[in-house]
Design a protein around this motif. Structure first.
Motif, PDB file in Angstrom:
ATOM      1  N   ARG A 123      46.077  20.422  45.536  1.00 38.39           N
ATOM      2  CA  ARG A 123      47.463  20.737  45.847  1.00 38.39           C
ATOM      3  C   ARG A 123      48.413  19.672  45.306  1.00 38.39           C
ATOM      4  O   ARG A 123      49.468  19.968  44.760  1.00 38.39           O
ATOM      5  CB  ARG A 123      47.662  20.919  47.347  1.00 38.39           C
ATOM      6  CG  ARG A 123      48.951  21.688  47.632  1.00 38.39           C
ATOM      7  CD  ARG A 123      49.242  21.881  49.088  1.00 38.39           C
ATOM      8  NE  ARG A 123      50.008  20.713  49.505  1.00 38.39           N
ATOM      9  CZ  ARG A 123      49.699  19.947  50.524  1.00 38.39           C
ATOM     10  NH1 ARG A 123      48.652  20.188  51.265  1.00 38.39           N
ATOM     11  NH2 ARG A 123      50.435  18.915  50.835  1.00 38.39           N
ATOM     12  N   TRP A 124      48.029  18.398  45.449  1.00 42.94           N
ATOM     13  CA  TRP A 124      48.849  17.307  44.895  1.00 42.94           C
ATOM     14  C   TRP A 124      48.918  17.441  43.375  1.00 42.94           C
ATOM     15  O   TRP A 124      49.962  17.227  42.777  1.00 42.94           O
ATOM     16  CB  TRP A 124      48.282  15.953  45.301  1.00 42.94           C
ATOM     17  CG  TRP A 124      48.668  15.500  46.678  1.00 42.94           C
ATOM     18  CD1 TRP A 124      48.660  16.222  47.834  1.00 42.94           C
ATOM     19  CD2 TRP A 124      49.124  14.203  47.032  1.00 42.94           C
ATOM     20  NE1 TRP A 124      49.072  15.454  48.885  1.00 42.94           N
ATOM     21  CE2 TRP A 124      49.356  14.206  48.426  1.00 42.94           C
ATOM     22  CE3 TRP A 124      49.330  13.023  46.322  1.00 42.94           C
ATOM     23  CZ2 TRP A 124      49.808  13.086  49.109  1.00 42.94           C
ATOM     24  CZ3 TRP A 124      49.777  11.900  47.008  1.00 42.94           C
ATOM     25  CH2 TRP A 124      50.019  11.943  48.383  1.00 42.94           C
ATOM     26  N   ALA A 125      47.798  17.771  42.742  1.00 46.69           N
ATOM     27  CA  ALA A 125      47.789  17.940  41.279  1.00 46.69           C
ATOM     28  C   ALA A 125      48.701  19.091  40.876  1.00 46.69           C
ATOM     29  O   ALA A 125      49.421  18.990  39.867  1.00 46.69           O
ATOM     30  CB  ALA A 125      46.363  18.185  40.777  1.00 46.69           C
ATOM     31  N   ALA A 126      48.697  20.172  41.635  1.00 49.57           N
ATOM     32  CA  ALA A 126      49.570  21.306  41.325  1.00 49.57           C
ATOM     33  C   ALA A 126      51.040  20.920  41.490  1.00 49.57           C
ATOM     34  O   ALA A 126      51.897  21.334  40.704  1.00 49.57           O
ATOM     35  CB  ALA A 126      49.223  22.495  42.218  1.00 49.57           C
ATOM     36  N   GLU A 127      51.328  20.122  42.498  1.00 47.95           N
ATOM     37  CA  GLU A 127      52.706  19.721  42.784  1.00 47.95           C
ATOM     38  C   GLU A 127      53.220  18.668  41.793  1.00 47.95           C
ATOM     39  O   GLU A 127      54.329  18.771  41.275  1.00 47.95           O
ATOM     40  CB  GLU A 127      52.783  19.185  44.212  1.00 47.95           C
ATOM     41  CG  GLU A 127      54.171  18.856  44.697  1.00 47.95           C
ATOM     42  CD  GLU A 127      55.007  20.088  45.014  1.00 47.95           C
ATOM     43  OE1 GLU A 127      56.244  19.966  44.969  1.00 47.95           O
ATOM     44  OE2 GLU A 127      54.438  21.152  45.295  1.00 47.95           O
ATOM     45  N   LEU A 128      52.403  17.660  41.538  1.00 47.41           N
ATOM     46  CA  LEU A 128      52.817  16.541  40.681  1.00 47.41           C
ATOM     47  C   LEU A 128      52.486  16.767  39.209  1.00 47.41           C
ATOM     48  O   LEU A 128      53.092  16.147  38.343  1.00 47.41           O
ATOM     49  CB  LEU A 128      52.126  15.244  41.127  1.00 47.41           C
ATOM     50  CG  LEU A 128      52.424  14.736  42.526  1.00 47.41           C
ATOM     51  CD1 LEU A 128      51.531  13.549  42.854  1.00 47.41           C
ATOM     52  CD2 LEU A 128      53.890  14.382  42.677  1.00 47.41           C
ATOM     53  N   GLY A 129      51.487  17.590  38.972  1.00 42.87           N
ATOM     54  CA  GLY A 129      50.916  17.742  37.648  1.00 42.87           C
ATOM     55  C   GLY A 129      49.656  16.899  37.571  1.00 42.87           C
ATOM     56  O   GLY A 129      49.625  15.783  38.092  1.00 42.87           O
ATOM     57  N   PRO A 130      48.611  17.431  36.943  1.00 38.86           N
ATOM     58  CA  PRO A 130      47.332  16.712  36.891  1.00 38.86           C
ATOM     59  C   PRO A 130      47.440  15.338  36.243  1.00 38.86           C
ATOM     60  O   PRO A 130      46.807  14.385  36.696  1.00 38.86           O
ATOM     61  CB  PRO A 130      46.411  17.625  36.089  1.00 38.86           C
ATOM     62  CG  PRO A 130      47.086  18.948  36.041  1.00 38.86           C
ATOM     63  CD  PRO A 130      48.537  18.742  36.314  1.00 38.86           C
TER      64      PRO A 130
END
Length: 159
Positions: A123-130
């Motif tokens: 979810r953090w990767a989706a929000e911030l970008g991988p």
């Protein structure tokens, strides 16, 4: 007047933001663990179950791994036993010692935690970008000592 970095951001915000991120992840983990049948697991219990590990440990070893006294570790182990997450058994290599082992319920809580953490990271990767998330993780690895590096349970409790 407070000192600021070259970009004008005050230094005191960095640890607060790191703590807030940590807290957000841990709170979400425990809310989901509760939904999945583990409503009594607390952060300290997670640290203790990690310290017990797959092979088990004595209460003294748990204390050393957590950076707390044998007595404090023993109280946590007592609570884990009451909740069905750990058990004390005779040490097969030394009959004078008791070994603390995770029960199936304890293993289940840790397994579910790993899956939940993977989901939170996604979810953090989706929000911030991988890429941004990977950069953040790499930067934290550079700045933080290897491993946890602190007696997290007693440190978080103010000990």
């Amino acid at each position: 007047m407070s000192a600021t970095a070259d970009d004008g951001r005050p230094g005191f915000e960095l640890p607060l933001l790191l703590l807030a991120g940590f807290r957000a992840l841990i709170d979400e983990l425990h809310a989901e663990l509760a939904r999945q049948g583990h409503p009594h697991v607390r952060p300290a219990y997670g640290f203790a179950m990690q310290a017990i590990g797959p092979g088990g440990a004595t209460a003294s070893e748990v204390g050393r791994r957590l950076g707390v006294s044998k007595q404090a570790a023993g109280k946590t182990v007592d609570r884990l036993e009451e909740l069905g997450y750990a058990e004390r058994v005779d040490d097969p290599t030394d009959g004078r010692r008791k070994l603390v082992r995770l029960t199936g319920r304890g293993v289940d809580a840790l397994d579910r935690s790993a899956v939940i953490f993977d989901g939170l990271r996604a979810r953090w990767a989706a929000e911030l970008g991988p890429g941004r998330l990977a950069d953040l993780e790499d930067s934290l690895r550079t700045m933080a000592p290897a491993g946890l590096g602190v007696d997290a349970v007693s440190w978080l409790a103010g000990g």
